[in-house]
Design a protein around this motif. Sequence first.
Motif, mmCIF file in Angstrom:
data_model
loop_
_atom_site.group_PDB
_atom_site.id
_atom_site.type_symbol
_atom_site.label_atom_id
_atom_site.label_comp_id
_atom_site.label_asym_id
_atom_site.label_seq_id
_atom_site.Cartn_x
_atom_site.Cartn_y
_atom_site.Cartn_z
ATOM 1 N N TYR A 169 191.648 13.582 35.980
ATOM 2 C CA TYR A 169 190.467 14.268 35.461
ATOM 3 C C TYR A 169 189.684 13.346 34.525
ATOM 4 N N THR A 170 188.374 13.551 34.474
ATOM 5 C CA THR A 170 187.524 12.768 33.586
ATOM 6 C C THR A 170 187.645 13.299 32.160
ATOM 7 N N LYS A 178 187.127 10.134 44.313
ATOM 8 C CA LYS A 178 187.283 8.858 45.016
ATOM 9 C C LYS A 178 185.957 8.492 45.674
ATOM 10 N N ASP A 179 185.661 7.200 45.677
ATOM 11 C CA ASP A 179 184.492 6.729 46.416
ATOM 12 C C ASP A 179 184.936 6.436 47.847
ATOM 13 N N TRP A 180 184.844 7.453 48.682
ATOM 14 C CA TRP A 180 185.309 7.348 50.065
ATOM 15 C C TRP A 180 184.462 6.361 50.878
ATOM 16 N N THR A 181 183.267 6.018 50.369
ATOM 17 C CA THR A 181 182.391 5.116 51.131
ATOM 18 C C THR A 181 182.906 3.676 51.123
ATOM 19 N N LYS A 182 183.715 3.315 50.120
ATOM 20 C CA LYS A 182 184.157 1.923 49.968
ATOM 21 C C LYS A 182 185.025 1.448 51.128
ATOM 22 N N ASP A 183 185.802 2.344 51.675
ATOM 23 C CA ASP A 183 186.742 1.967 52.728
ATOM 24 C C ASP A 183 186.149 2.103 54.131
ATOM 25 N N ARG A 184 184.894 2.502 54.223
ATOM 26 C CA ARG A 184 184.303 2.721 55.540
ATOM 27 C C ARG A 184 184.056 1.397 56.262
ATOM 28 N N LYS A 185 184.487 1.337 57.497
ATOM 29 C CA LYS A 185 184.249 0.172 58.352
ATOM 30 C C LYS A 185 183.067 0.496 59.272
#
Length: 246
Positions: A169-170, A178-185
């Motif tokens: 929690y912040t 989570k920044d789910w965009t970072k792992d996108r291929k």
Amino acid sequence: MEYYLNLQLKKPYIVVGDIHGCHNEFKSLIGVAKDKYGEDLIVISVGDTIDRGDYNLKTLLYTIELYYQKEYYEVKSNHLNKFVRWLKGNNVNISYGMQKTVSEFLALNKNLQEELREKIISYYEALPLYIVVNNNVVVAHAGIKDEFIGRADKQVKSFVLYGETTGKYTEKGFPERKDWTKDRKVDENSPKIVYGHVVFDEPYINNLCYGIDTGACLGNKLTAYNPEKDEFIFIKSEKVYFTFED
């Protein structure tokens, strides 16, 4: 039954970030966008049209009106989902931001309440979990992973409504996202993914993912994105409607 919508559009269209009851800014944005792209413009919303702002029911009823005029599409989202559960009589935790919408609703006379209750519930339940536009753009409230596209099960619903969290929690007590965009291929066949839910000062672009919730209700601006032209439209917020310190 949950579903996703495969939309083939020949008209120009924009995707609008989280409106959160900022009715005036939303109407201004549509006006600017129609001047820019034409009167036959289609508006697609990432959801969260209500809560936190000052004109929540007005915004919601305006979007429903646009929907029935075939000028507007919307995906399911966590704030409207929660309000609909409340309208159905479910026990939900009413946050300060949601209280503004609930108070607007309870201020109506009983007959109008019942009329709107049925109208809003039936509208929301017919919305898709996400929208695939022209086979090359996906609009989902909190985003979507490539392996979820083409599915509409519980796992997909959870992700597109709430995104992904770390379990921590912040400082303000909100779930850490989570920044789910970072792992996108991505490759030449990857669609653009346009989403809201997570607030950014400016549109967040990463791996063909476009986060366009720019905190309209927080006093920043309402954002729309045209995926075909790769252009943004911004409308400055008229005021600060909500802060997380309240």
